[in-house]
Design a protein around this motif. Structure first.
Motif, PDB file in Angstrom:
ATOM      1  N   THR A   1       9.789  -2.659   5.904  1.00 20.80           N
ATOM      2  CA  THR A   1       8.363  -3.067   5.359  1.00 20.80           C
ATOM      3  C   THR A   1       7.460  -2.606   6.500  1.00 20.80           C
ATOM      4  O   THR A   1       7.642  -2.769   7.717  1.00 20.80           O
ATOM      5  CB  THR A   1       8.766  -4.601   5.313  1.00 20.80           C
ATOM      6  N   THR A   2       6.419  -2.093   5.994  1.00 19.64           N
ATOM      7  CA  THR A   2       5.564  -1.572   6.606  1.00 19.64           C
ATOM      8  C   THR A   2       4.266  -2.430   6.707  1.00 19.64           C
ATOM      9  O   THR A   2       3.113  -2.010   7.308  1.00 19.64           O
ATOM     10  CB  THR A   2       5.137   0.019   6.600  1.00 19.64           C
ATOM     11  N   GLU A   3       3.930  -3.381   5.971  1.00 23.80           N
ATOM     12  CA  GLU A   3       2.797  -3.982   5.706  1.00 23.80           C
ATOM     13  C   GLU A   3       2.972  -5.422   5.799  1.00 23.80           C
ATOM     14  O   GLU A   3       4.072  -5.929   5.344  1.00 23.80           O
ATOM     15  CB  GLU A   3       2.016  -3.531   4.691  1.00 23.80           C
TER      16      GLU A   3
ATOM     17  N   ALA B   1       0.911  -1.325   0.043  1.00 23.59           N
ATOM     18  CA  ALA B   1      -0.135   0.006   0.066  1.00 23.59           C
ATOM     19  C   ALA B   1       0.705   1.184  -0.106  1.00 23.59           C
ATOM     20  O   ALA B   1       0.538   2.313  -0.554  1.00 23.59           O
ATOM     21  CB  ALA B   1      -0.939  -0.038   1.107  1.00 23.59           C
ATOM     22  N   ASP B   2       2.143   1.179   0.574  1.00 23.96           N
ATOM     23  CA  ASP B   2       2.834   2.367   0.707  1.00 23.96           C
ATOM     24  C   ASP B   2       3.844   2.768  -0.350  1.00 23.96           C
ATOM     25  O   ASP B   2       4.813   3.444  -0.297  1.00 23.96           O
ATOM     26  CB  ASP B   2       3.340   2.442   1.865  1.00 23.96           C
TER      27      ASP B   2
ATOM     28  N   ARG C   1      -0.448  -1.529 -14.687  1.00 24.77           N
ATOM     29  CA  ARG C   1       0.041  -1.013 -13.328  1.00 24.77           C
ATOM     30  C   ARG C   1       1.405  -1.791 -12.839  1.00 24.77           C
ATOM     31  O   ARG C   1       1.566  -2.893 -12.948  1.00 24.77           O
ATOM     32  CB  ARG C   1      -0.861  -1.669 -12.366  1.00 24.77           C
ATOM     33  N   GLN C   2       2.368  -0.682 -12.810  1.00 26.56           N
ATOM     34  CA  GLN C   2       3.713  -1.220 -12.433  1.00 26.56           C
ATOM     35  C   GLN C   2       4.217  -1.326 -11.080  1.00 26.56           C
ATOM     36  O   GLN C   2       3.849  -0.521 -10.168  1.00 26.56           O
ATOM     37  CB  GLN C   2       4.739  -0.012 -13.084  1.00 26.56           C
ATOM     38  N   LEU C   3       4.636  -2.588 -10.806  1.00 21.88           N
ATOM     39  CA  LEU C   3       5.062  -2.892  -9.284  1.00 21.88           C
ATOM     40  C   LEU C   3       6.795  -3.261  -9.035  1.00 21.88           C
ATOM     41  O   LEU C   3       6.860  -4.003  -8.152  1.00 21.88           O
ATOM     42  CB  LEU C   3       4.033  -4.294  -9.040  1.00 21.88           C
ATOM     43  N   GLY C   4       7.183  -2.859  -9.992  1.00 19.38           N
ATOM     44  CA  GLY C   4       8.685  -3.194  -9.997  1.00 19.38           C
ATOM     45  C   GLY C   4       9.295  -3.002  -8.505  1.00 19.38           C
ATOM     46  O   GLY C   4      10.056  -3.935  -8.058  1.00 19.38           O
ATOM     47  N   ARG C   5       9.070  -1.872  -7.890  1.00 18.45           N
ATOM     48  CA  ARG C   5       9.541  -1.621  -6.564  1.00 18.45           C
ATOM     49  C   ARG C   5       9.075  -2.495  -5.570  1.00 18.45           C
ATOM     50  O   ARG C   5       9.570  -3.029  -4.448  1.00 18.45           O
ATOM     51  CB  ARG C   5       9.544  -0.097  -6.015  1.00 18.45           C
ATOM     52  N   HIS C   6       7.702  -2.937  -5.960  1.00 16.52           N
ATOM     53  CA  HIS C   6       6.947  -4.031  -4.967  1.00 16.52           C
ATOM     54  C   HIS C   6       7.727  -5.359  -4.907  1.00 16.52           C
ATOM     55  O   HIS C   6       7.944  -5.947  -3.971  1.00 16.52           O
ATOM     56  CB  HIS C   6       5.553  -4.037  -5.403  1.00 16.52           C
TER      57      HIS C   6
END
Length: 424
Positions: free
Chosen positions: A185-187, A167-168, A361-366
């Motif tokens: 990591t916050t989640e 989410a962050d 929807r890009q999620l590379g950092r995720h």
């Protein structure tokens, strides 16, 4: 443990004897690392690299063996040298943070004059690893059938083996750089994985009564989540180990009547579906079968339906430079694998289907964060992993794999995206 993987150790510990190529490797590597914020330290006390005392340290344990491997096959030898213990991360150095500066400069480490020789020196994909129907089953078995218990040790309770969505973190491409690799990591990983799955289902507009096809079942979590929405799910896999556990989990979730799990290749599926989803499966399809893969999806999609695939991606120029080569990841982790570019997907869709991309929807950092969590869990649970029959070489292989991928996503060399496709 896979006998195919274990049998590779015998050749791994026979260091190649390539004195001329080893000298060439030295000649190429030293000026390359002088431009990188790392330290290479040698047993005689000498150091290479632009990094100061606080920079990530790459400790060369056996220089002769290291350079022999690097000279014999740079793309495979670097990882093999880590597996064999010829080099390691220095005290206090995280492996991914050591690899990140290399990943950020991967296309410029080798001088342009030598890059022109890539087509001559690159190994090609072994014929046995082509993704025919039979070849795909063999390739999948070598990774996904290693051990359900082993994967369960480091994955979260959803048993989801693909990038989460936190989410962050932003869902757009980040600027090149590595500092955010250290973001805390916050989640909870489970929550981030369920958000990812819901993102795919939402993108494909899965609702009550939807007829859903999932290509690549994993351990069943997406199929269960879709069924909990009231969808009717057909999910196919060619991993026998995954299929057994996925069916157990589907039954335990009480959605057996809504999920039809099949041990079947995607090329053999028939029918019509309102939504087709596939999470990080295209990387195992193989370039020569991309037209077949997307044409099959097109033929199965009902009028007005939508497709959502989550795909690992790389820039088009990098894909073109590596598409005909064979590297460490393919040899040891994902046989037959190839990462596409967004442009390669667009070209294939335009030439072989009536589909086009309508949302990304890009999620590379995720993925970098997901991989960091997996590696921390894998290392923390190593005694339990080892109890399933895995040895120290396997540990180093998986540490390198997870850190190597984390670094690639961390610096933007790799990306991953949820991609919706529809008919115009």
């Amino acid at each position: 443990m896979s006998e195919t993987v274990a049998n590779q150790w015998a050749s791994l510990y026979r260091s190649p004897q390539t004195p001329f190529k080893a000298r060439m490797a030295r000649w190429i590597l030293r000026p390359a690392v002088e431009r990188i914020d790392v330290r290479l330290t040698f047993p005689d006390g000498s150091t290479w690299g632009a990094g100061g005392p606080d920079a990530p340290e790459m400790r060369i344990v056996r220089p002769k063996a290291f350079f022999n491997r690097l000279g014999a096959d740079t793309k495979i030898g670097f990882g093999e040298a880590y597996m064999a213990g010829d080099w390691t991360a220095g005290e206090g150095t995280d492996l991914a943070e050591l690899l990140a500066p290399f990943a950020a400069r991967l296309t410029t480490l080798v001088p342009p004059s030598l890059q022109k020789l890539r087509g001559i020196v690159d190994e090609r994909l072994p014929h046995a690893e082509r993704n025919t129907v039979e070849g795909s089953r063999s390739n999948i078995e070598r990774h996904y059938d290693l051990s359900n218990e082993m994967f369960a040790e480091f994955l979260d309770e959803t048993l989801t083996y693909s990038s989460a969505w936190y989410a962050d973190l932003p869902t757009t491409a980040g600027a090149p750089g590595v500092p955010w690799l250290r973001e805390p990591t916050t989640e909870d990983l489970r929550d981030a994985q369920l958000r990812k799955i819901d993102g795919v289902l939402d993108q494909a507009r899965v609702t009550r009564g939807s007829r859903v096809l999932e290509i690549g079942s994993g351990w069943g979590t997406l199929a269960i989540r879709a069924a909990e929405r009231g969808a009717h799910v057909t999910t196919v896999t060619i991993s026998q180990e995954q299929a057994v556990l996925a069916q157990e989990r589907i039954d335990a979730a009480g959605v057996t009547d809504l999920v039809d799990l099949r041990l079947q290749d995607y090329r053999e599926v028939e029918g019509e579906f309102d939504a087709i989803v596939s999470v990080e499966m295209i990387e195992a399809v193989g370039e020569e079968y991309w037209p077949t893969y997307f044409a099959k999806i097109d033929s199965l999609l009902a009028p007005g339906g939508a497709v959502s695939i989550q795909a690992i991606l790389m820039a088009d120029h990098r894909y073109k430079a590596t598409r005909n080569s064979y590297g460490w990841i393919q040899k040891y982790i994902f046989p037959g694998g190839l990462i596409p570019s967004p442009e390669a997907i667009d070209r294939t869709l335009a030439q072989h289907t009536t589909l086009s991309v309508t949302e990304t929807r890009q999620l590379g950092r995720h993925y970098a964060r997901t991989l960091r969590e997996w590696r921390e869990r894998f290392d923390a649970r190593w005694p339990q992993v080892a109890a399933h029959g895995f040895d120290e070489t396997f540990r180093r292989m998986w540490d390198f794999y997870l850190a190597y991928c984390e670094a690639g996503f961390g610096v933007g060399y790799l990306d991953v995206a949820q991609i919706r496709m529809e008919r115009g």
